[in-house]
Design an enzyme around this catalytic site. Sequence first.
Site, PDB file in Angstrom:
ATOM      1  N   HIS A  18       0.780  -1.120   0.010  1.00 10.43           N
ATOM      2  CA  HIS A  18       0.015  -0.012   0.024  1.00 10.43           C
ATOM      3  C   HIS A  18       0.774   1.111  -0.028  1.00 10.43           C
ATOM      4  CE1 HIS A  18      -3.133  -2.747   2.275  1.00 10.43           C
ATOM      5  NE2 HIS A  18      -3.673  -2.522   1.171  1.00 10.43           N
ATOM      6  N   LYS A  42     -17.205  -6.609   7.449  1.00 13.02           N
ATOM      7  CA  LYS A  42     -16.250  -7.263   7.130  1.00 13.02           C
ATOM      8  C   LYS A  42     -15.352  -7.817   8.254  1.00 13.02           C
ATOM      9  CE  LYS A  42     -14.727  -5.540   2.421  1.00 13.02           C
ATOM     10  NZ  LYS A  42     -13.590  -5.040   1.828  1.00 13.02           N
ATOM     11  N   ARG A  91      -2.729  -6.343  -8.206  1.00 16.47           N
ATOM     12  CA  ARG A  91      -1.610  -7.278  -7.743  1.00 16.47           C
ATOM     13  C   ARG A  91      -1.514  -8.521  -8.874  1.00 16.47           C
ATOM     14  NH1 ARG A  91      -3.429  -8.292  -1.933  1.00 16.47           N
ATOM     15  NH2 ARG A  91      -5.476  -8.306  -3.358  1.00 16.47           N
ATOM     16  N   SER A 129      -3.062  -7.760   3.168  1.00 13.98           N
ATOM     17  CA  SER A 129      -3.303  -7.856   4.600  1.00 13.98           C
ATOM     18  C   SER A 129      -3.554  -9.052   5.367  1.00 13.98           C
ATOM     19  CB  SER A 129      -4.467  -6.701   5.050  1.00 13.98           C
ATOM     20  OG  SER A 129      -4.088  -5.433   4.447  1.00 13.98           O
TER      21      SER A 129
HETATM   22  O1  PNS Z   1      -8.807  -2.986   0.592  1.00 14.45           O
HETATM   23  P1  PNS Z   1     -10.245  -3.474  -0.015  1.00 14.45           P
HETATM   24  O2  PNS Z   1     -10.960  -4.196   1.101  1.00 14.45           O
HETATM   25  O3  PNS Z   1      -9.886  -4.121  -1.251  1.00 14.45           O
HETATM   26  O4  PNS Z   1     -11.036  -2.125  -0.206  1.00 14.45           O
HETATM   27  C1  PNS Z   1     -12.257  -2.107  -0.908  1.00 14.45           C
HETATM   28  C2  PNS Z   1     -13.026  -0.753  -0.608  1.00 14.45           C
HETATM   29  C3  PNS Z   1     -13.156  -0.326   0.938  1.00 14.45           C
HETATM   30  C4  PNS Z   1     -12.199   0.169  -1.214  1.00 14.45           C
HETATM   31  C5  PNS Z   1     -14.415  -0.827  -1.121  1.00 14.45           C
HETATM   32  O5  PNS Z   1     -15.247  -2.091  -0.589  1.00 14.45           O
HETATM   33  C6  PNS Z   1     -15.277   0.309  -1.019  1.00 14.45           C
HETATM   34  O6  PNS Z   1     -15.240   1.206  -1.655  1.00 14.45           O
HETATM   35  N1  PNS Z   1     -16.184   0.394   0.099  1.00 14.45           N
HETATM   36  C7  PNS Z   1     -17.013   1.352   0.433  1.00 14.45           C
HETATM   37  C8  PNS Z   1     -18.394   1.214  -0.248  1.00 14.45           C
HETATM   38  C9  PNS Z   1     -18.407   1.421  -1.836  1.00 14.45           C
HETATM   39  O7  PNS Z   1     -18.107   2.487  -2.086  1.00 14.45           O
HETATM   40  N2  PNS Z   1     -18.460   0.344  -2.619  1.00 14.45           N
HETATM   41  C10 PNS Z   1     -18.403   0.340  -4.086  1.00 14.45           C
HETATM   42  C11 PNS Z   1     -19.526   0.649  -4.915  1.00 14.45           C
HETATM   43  S1  PNS Z   1     -20.998  -0.131  -4.489  1.00 14.45           S
END
Ligand code: PNS
Length: 158
Positions: A18, A42, A91, A129
Amino acid sequence: MKLIAIYPGSFDPITNGHVDILNRALRLFDKIIVLVADNPAKKPTFSVEERKAMIWESLEDNPKVEVDSTTGLTVHYAEKVGAHALIRGLRAATDFEYEFQMNSANQFINANIESVFFMAKHDFMFISSSTIKEMVIGGVDVSSLVPGPVLKRLKTLK
Ligand code: PNS
């Protein structure tokens, strides 16, 4: 015009992968807000406050970076702060499908906010993570994969 980007994620916890993506994105944007998703569904290992603290402690003081969290949609947060783009790391091909779908949803919500994808460096291709936490619990030395402040907190998982 100042170009503002949001770097959203779970960051449970932040890894060197990150940090690398953030540093590369900082070459393109004037300001980046690292946005921790506050989604209790989560079942994160670390609280939002702990995750934000680890991000802060892991970044060298940089006036171009802010750290925040949201319980809402990333795009709505981006609209609120006048951001132009979302940053995501990729990735492997397996990330692509999920990112493609999320990008389509985000574009549906607001097509003016573009996602910019950075390919992970070879050294960080395999880390997430979750794998870091598994390795720590299994007794593996992950000191080359996470920032020092994260390593300190990860030791409490053993
Ligand atoms: O590190 P991650 O878990 O891959 O991140 C995912 C994240 C947090 C970027 C994604 O789940 C997110 O943006 N969540 C907030 C809700 C949202 O906006 N979802 C996308 C459109 S429905």
